[in-house]
Design an enzyme around this catalytic site. Structure first.
Site, PDB file in Angstrom:
ATOM      1  N   HIS A   1      -8.726   8.002  -3.503  1.00  0.00           N
ATOM      2  CA  HIS A   1      -7.643   8.944  -3.765  1.00  0.00           C
ATOM      3  C   HIS A   1      -6.322   8.273  -3.437  1.00  0.00           C
ATOM      4  CE1 HIS A   1     -10.438  12.000  -4.561  1.00  0.00           C
ATOM      5  NE2 HIS A   1     -10.846  12.170  -3.316  1.00  0.00           N
ATOM      6  N   THR A   2      -5.249   8.997  -3.645  1.00  0.00           N
ATOM      7  CA  THR A   2      -3.937   8.466  -3.316  1.00  0.00           C
ATOM      8  C   THR A   2      -3.878   8.111  -1.829  1.00  0.00           C
ATOM      9  OG1 THR A   2      -3.034   9.974  -4.949  1.00  0.00           O
ATOM     10  CG2 THR A   2      -1.475   8.874  -3.509  1.00  0.00           C
ATOM     11  N   GLN A   3      -3.650   6.847  -1.540  1.00  0.00           N
ATOM     12  CA  GLN A   3      -3.542   6.428  -0.147  1.00  0.00           C
ATOM     13  C   GLN A   3      -2.086   6.375   0.290  1.00  0.00           C
ATOM     14  OE1 GLN A   3      -6.380   5.416   1.753  1.00  0.00           O
ATOM     15  NE2 GLN A   3      -7.486   6.334   0.044  1.00  0.00           N
ATOM     16  N   SER A   4      -1.230   6.201  -0.689  1.00  0.00           N
ATOM     17  CA  SER A   4       0.199   6.123  -0.399  1.00  0.00           C
ATOM     18  C   SER A   4       0.940   6.429  -1.687  1.00  0.00           C
ATOM     19  CB  SER A   4       0.544   4.714   0.071  1.00  0.00           C
ATOM     20  OG  SER A   4       0.161   3.780  -0.900  1.00  0.00           O
TER      21      SER A   4
ATOM     22  N   TRP B   1       1.409  13.835  -2.718  1.00  0.00           N
ATOM     23  CA  TRP B   1       2.282  13.164  -1.754  1.00  0.00           C
ATOM     24  C   TRP B   1       3.738  13.633  -1.888  1.00  0.00           C
ATOM     25  CZ3 TRP B   1      -1.004   9.644   0.853  1.00  0.00           C
ATOM     26  CH2 TRP B   1      -0.463   9.147   2.053  1.00  0.00           C
TER      27      TRP B   1
END
Lengths: 260, 261, 259
Positions: A32-35, A139
């Site tokens: 998934h989106t880590q950053s 995010w």
């Protein structure tokens, strides 16, 4: 060419170097989106007598690269609310599509879209909280402005963890450090927001944007400003901080080329 | 060429890294799903009342998010006014989890009333809250919860929880960032720890002062004192004190400002 | 041997274009005891006549609160109504959870209508044997909806369903003007009078057999929460009804003298 079929059509290490097998990983956890990737910086907002004003610059950065300089980070929702997004721009666009589909769905009912800014904030914070609970966060840190069910000015925030809070003036990102102290000084929280005029609020926001432009390296002097009152939403998306210059820095010790 | 030396089974001069295993070590998630929003809560019971209080500051690191973010909630009442509620819940720790927990418990209490035609008892609600917390044993609600109400006899009831659902009924409890500052004060002032009856004897014969239910005015003052002291010594506590008092007559909410520094 | 070959399931049309199972379900509504609903500019009122199955049993439930801004009155199979009202309760709680707002009345009525319609189009299903009157308030004001097993819904100014409901409808039609301009308390009295019209000669409205539900917008524009009047709470309402009845008969008498 050799006689090993599994090697055919593949890059040779002696020419291309060894390939990192991690890129081919087909097993293991779903990534998934880590950053965040392309990001927007601060959003700032103030309540005033009869409405709320919100502002954000038009920059989307790719790391330290000023990648897109004409990105609208204030999104209108059905004449009743404005959402200001900081953080990942693709996640912002996803949430904007969510807003669009809600608006369409709501307008099927006889009385049209009856969701106010407060309802919208509740919804968006649930979306953010659900996604963080799935370890797949959107995010963003958002500010929602508009009116609540009692027709009172509404301003509230929600972040990628689903944390929510509300105050007479709010800012995300760098703004929380740089803009909020300015706003708290200009409009003390123990004074009622009814004492603040629309002009004062807008002037304060512009002042904050100026400070941010000088001190937040990921900011821009082109910005959007939205004012929401009983009459409706007024968004100006091509504002500019006029006549800003770093020229003065040369005379200050510690900036620019130093003489002596 | 290097891969040939390492693992290439074929006696071939040219290496192909694609024949390597594609298994890389599993990557760790760098996303941390919690944060600490600070603040403190406190509950004390009496003979016919219970008080649940919390400061109204919300923080993120050294930033103050908001000076008014309540941590004490009415459970089972009307959404906007809280009318008809007979249970209180305070949550401190990660505010988003706290909100989610509050809403779940509120829905449970409302469905109970709808299905059984009577309000849920505090004892039942306390047990239910424990199971809700434990259901998320391996991805916990990162909060310290305190539940307050009146029991079947009309006596003040207070239940305190850890994040994964362990709970017990107590006379008083402080939770949150300033718990370690407030709790010893309560031990001394509510449970009379280290207090003795003057002149009752020497050494071991000295008789400890017996703890009993305190009157409401005393308890309210204790709560105020606990928070004004905590504000002095803890940076995450301040801005406002929200006190909820539950009696047979219903729930009364009292707000008093605290220092904003 | 068979009177009718087109009523074995709810998915088959008769050559005349009718779905008999759905029509039979509507008969179940007509068997149920009567409920009346009416709205004015600020409030929506539900009134129901409760029956007890036998002398020794308790009276059935006719009016169910769904949420603080909405309630339903039922005529027909009470168990079907329970399933539907549970669903409505869940939906309305869900709306409060996700948006923090009471669900708009037309929205939830459309949802149960869609559910009911599904039962008239899927093989092996049975239509709901219950009719509902849904009364509630939202930002657009007070509303009354009629719901039928066919999945039909209508927004109404006043409505009555159930046994002998024609009498109540006649009353409502004749007094439509007064109803729409009435006050909250007058609206309740109109509801009770409409209900009274449906009673057979030997029956009376009592605290045991009557139910009243009121929801509306209060003077401040805030929602006045759904209030269910049952048992002793009905005494003042029935007294007002009695007074207005005697006033009416006196009026009629004087009119007769005049003529």
């Amino acid at each position: 060419m050799n006689h090993f079929p599994e090697s055919w059509g593949r890059p040779r290490d002696d020419i291309y170097g060894t390939y990192n097998p991690a890129y081919l990983q087909s097993t293991g956890p779903k990534a998934h989106t880590q950053s965040p990737a392309v990001t927007g910086t601060s959003v700032i907002a103030v309540k005033f007598n009869g409405g709320v004003a919100i502002a954000a610059d038009n920059l989307a950065s790719y790391g330290s690269l000023a990648r897109f300089t004409d990105v609208k980070r204030l999104r209108k929702f059905s004449d009743t609310a404005v959402v200001g997004f900081s953080g990942d721009v693709s996640d912002m666009q996803y949430m904007d599509r969510l807003l669009e589909s809600i608006d369409i769905r709501e307008n099927y009912s006889t009385h049209g879209n009856m969701l106010n800014a407060k309802n919208l904030h509740t919804y968006l914070s649930k979306v953010l909280y659900k996604r963080r609970s799935e370890f797949n966060p959107l995010w963003n840190h958002i500010l929602v402005v508009g009116f609540d069910g009692d027709k009172k000015p509404f301003l509230s925030s929600a972040d990628l963890l689903g944390t929510t809070y509300s105050a007479p003036h709010l800012a995300t990102g760098f703004g929380a450090h740089l803009a909020v102290p300015i706003l708290r000084r200009l409009f003390p929280e123990d004074r009622p927001t009814e004492d603040i005029t629309k002009e004062d609020a807008v002037k304060a926001l512009r002042e904050c944007l100026k400070v941010l432009w000088y001190r937040d390296a990921r900011s821009l002097d082109k910005y959007s400003l939205a004012i929401i009152t009983e009459e409706g939403v007024e968004i100006k998306e091509d504002q500019r901080l006029e006549n800003q210059s770093w020229a003065f820095a040369e005379t200050i010790r510690g900036y620019g080329a130093q003489v002596v | 060429m290097t891969s040939l030396v390492n693992q290439q089974p074929h006696s071939e001069a040219i290496g192909y890294s694609f024949s390597q295993s594609t298994h890389a070590p599993n990557k760790q998630h760098s996303f941390y799903p919690y944060t600490d929003n600070g603040g403190s809560t406190l509950g004390i019971t009496g003979a016919d009342f219970a008080i649940l209080a919390g400061d109204t500051r919300s923080v993120a690191g050294y930033n103050i998010n908001s000076r008014y973010a309540p941590k004490v909630f009415k459970i089972g009442g009307d959404d906007e006014t809280g009318e008809g509620a007979h249970i209180l819940l305070s949550v401190v720790g990660f505010a988003a989890d706290g909100h989610a927990l509050k809403e779940r418990l509120d829905a449970v209490v409302k469905m109970y009333k709808y299905q059984h035609g009577k309000p849920m008892s505090v004892r039942a609600c306390a047990q239910r809250l424990s199971t809700i917390l434990y259901q998320k044993r391996f991805f916990p609600y990162y909060v310290h919860a305190i539940l307050a109400g009146l029991d079947e006899e009309g006596t003040g009831a207070l239940y305190s929880y850890d994040p994964v659902g362990s709970y017990e009924r107590e006379q008083c409890r402080a939770a949150g960032s300033a718990a370690s500052l407030i709790m010893p004060f309560l031990d001394n002032q509510v449970n009379f720890k280290n207090q003795y009856i003057p002149g009752s004897g020497e050494g071991h014969a000295l008789e400890p002062k017996k703890a009993g239910p305190l009157p409401r005015s005393t308890v309210e003052q204790l709560v105020r004192d606990a928070f004004t002291s905590a504000v002095e010594r803890h940076i995450e506590v301040g801005d406002g004190l929200q006190m909820m008092v539950i009696t047979a007559n219903g729930i009364e909410e009292i707000y008093t400002p605290l220092k904003q520094d | 041997m068979f009177r009718n070959n087109y009523d074995n399931d709810a998915v088959t049309f008769s050559p005349q274009g009718r779905i008999f199972q759905v029509e039979y379900a509507q008969e179940a509504v007509k068997q149920g005891s009567v409920v009346v609903g009416l709205v004015n500019k600020t409030h929506a009122v539900l009134v129901g006549l409760k029956r007890n199955a036998e002398e020794l049993s308790s009276y059935q439930k006719k009016i169910i609160e769904i949420d603080s801004h909405m309630g339903v009155a039922i005529a027909g199979l009470a168990s079907d109504a329970r399933v539907l009202s549970n669903y409505m309760k869940q939906q309305s709680l869900g709306s409060r959870m996700t948006y923090g707002r009471p669900i708009p009345v037309d929205r939830i009525v459309t949802q149960i209508a869609d559910r009911a319609q599904l039962n008239t189009q899927q093989y092996g299903k049975r239509p709901y044997g219950v009719g509902l009157l849904v009364a509630g308030v939202d930002e657009a004001g007070p509303h009354l909806f009629e719901f039928q097993p066919s999945g039909m819904i209508h927004e109404m100014v006043a409505c009555a369903i159930g046994a002998r409901s024609q009498m109540a409808r006649t009353y409502l039609e004749r007094n439509l003007e007064q109803i729409s301009t009435s006050s909250r308390d007058e609206l309740i009295t109109h509801g009770l009078r409409a209900l009274k019209e449906t009673l057979s000669q030997d029956k009376e409205l009592t605290v045991d057999n009557t139910s009243v539900g009121v929801v509306g917008q209060g003077a401040t524009g805030k929602t006045e929460s759904f209030k269910l009047y049952e048992g002793q709470q009905l005494v003042p309402l029935l007294e007002v009804l009695e007074q207005s009845d005697s006033a009416e008969t006196r009026e009629e008498e004087t009119m007769e003298v005049d003529s």
